[in-house]
Design a protein around this motif. Structure first.
Motif, mmCIF file in Angstrom:
data_model
loop_
_atom_site.group_PDB
_atom_site.id
_atom_site.type_symbol
_atom_site.label_atom_id
_atom_site.label_comp_id
_atom_site.label_asym_id
_atom_site.label_seq_id
_atom_site.Cartn_x
_atom_site.Cartn_y
_atom_site.Cartn_z
ATOM 1 N N TYR A 38 6.440 -2.101 15.681
ATOM 2 C CA TYR A 38 6.004 -2.350 14.056
ATOM 3 C C TYR A 38 4.736 -2.772 14.246
ATOM 4 C CZ TYR A 38 5.667 -4.006 9.316
ATOM 5 O OH TYR A 38 5.138 -4.366 8.128
ATOM 6 N N LYS A 39 4.405 -3.973 15.102
ATOM 7 C CA LYS A 39 3.034 -4.628 15.328
ATOM 8 C C LYS A 39 2.001 -3.545 15.499
ATOM 9 C CE LYS A 39 1.104 -8.519 17.731
ATOM 10 N NZ LYS A 39 1.322 -9.544 18.671
ATOM 11 N N PHE A 79 2.955 -7.596 6.751
ATOM 12 C CA PHE A 79 3.274 -7.915 8.012
ATOM 13 C C PHE A 79 3.877 -9.176 8.311
ATOM 14 C CE2 PHE A 79 1.844 -9.345 12.270
ATOM 15 C CZ PHE A 79 2.906 -8.617 13.133
ATOM 16 N N ARG A 83 8.045 -10.056 9.143
ATOM 17 C CA ARG A 83 8.026 -10.814 10.489
ATOM 18 C C ARG A 83 8.712 -12.094 10.038
ATOM 19 N NH1 ARG A 83 2.980 -12.132 13.977
ATOM 20 N NH2 ARG A 83 3.021 -13.931 12.596
ATOM 21 N N GLN A 84 8.447 -12.666 8.868
ATOM 22 C CA GLN A 84 9.133 -13.819 8.592
ATOM 23 C C GLN A 84 10.424 -13.650 7.595
ATOM 24 O OE1 GLN A 84 5.996 -16.007 6.320
ATOM 25 N NE2 GLN A 84 4.999 -16.965 8.060
#
Length: 185
Positions: A38-39, A79, A83-84
Motif C-alpha cells: 500500500y505504501k 495514508f 495506517r493508524q
C-alpha cells in the motif's frame, strides 16, 4: 544566470517536454498499480498526481493542476489515517470542500466543473473499503478527467484515463458481475 533561465523557459514551454511529462505520469500511475505494498501504491500515486499537476499547469489547465497538487496532500493524510487504523470520513468532507474551493478559485469556466466533480467522486471513493463501489465510482470520475485532458490536449493524460477506464470495466466484469453470477448459481 540569464542563460540558465532562458534554457529553463525554453524547456518548460517545449511541447515535446510537456507531453513527455504526461507519459511519465501515465507510467508512474501504471506501475503504482503493480505493487503489492500500500505504501508504494500511494507513493507512486502521489508522484503521478504531482507530475500530471505540473503537466496540466504547463498546458494551462489550472484547475486540474491545482486539484492534483492538493490530491497529493490529501493522499498523504489518507495514508497516515489508514495506517493508524482511523476513519477518513471527516477528511472526505473536508477534502470535498477543499476541492470545490480550489475549483472556484481557479475557475476555467464550466470546464472546472469536470475536475470538481471528478475530485469529489474520487475523494469519496478513496475513503471506502468496498472495491465494487470504488470501481463504479471510478467509471464516473475517469470519463470526466478524460474530457478535461482532451480539451487541454494532455496525450499521456488521455491514454492514462482510457487505460484506467478499460481496466475498471474489466475489473467490474471479472470481479463483480462474474462473482455475482457464481453466487446466484
Amino acid at each position: 544566470m540569464g542563460n540558465i533561465i532562458d534554457i529553463l523557459r525554453s524547456v518548460v514551454t517545449n511541447g515535446i517536454f510537456i507531453q513527455a511529462l504526461g507519459f511519465l505520469g501515465m507510467f508512474v500511475q501504471i506501475f503504482s498499480m503493480q505493487s503489492k505494498e500500500y505504501k508504494k501504491v500511494i507513493g507512486m500515486t502521489i508522484s503521478g498526481e504531482l507530475i500530471f499537476g505540473f503537466q496540466l499547469l504547463l498546458l494551462g489547465g489550472i484547475t486540474g493542476a491545482a486539484t492534483n497538487f492538493a490530491a497529493c496532500i490529501t493522499n498523504i493524510i489518507y495514508f497516515i489515517r489508514i495506517r493508524q487504523k482511523k476513519s477518513t470520513t471527516v477528511f472526505q468532507v473536508i477534502f470535498g470542500i477543499l476541492f470545490v474551493a480550489i475549483g472556484l478559485l481557479t475557475w476555467e469556466g464550466p470546464l472546472s466543473l469536470l475536475v470538481i466533480a471528478a475530485k469529489l467522486v474520487s475523494t469519496v471513493s478513496y475513503g471506502m473499503k468496498d472495491t465494487k463501489i470504488i470501481r463504479r465510482l471510478k467509471l464516473i470520475s475517469m470519463p470526466l478527467w478524460l474530457i478535461y485532458d482532451v480539451l487541454h490536449f494532455s496525450i499521456g493524460g488521455m491514454l492514462n484515463d482510457l487505460m484506467v477506464i478499460t481496466s475498471t470495466v474489466i475489473g467490474i466484469i471479472r470481479l463483480d458481475i462474474k462473482r455475482e453470477e457464481k453466487t446466484e448459481s
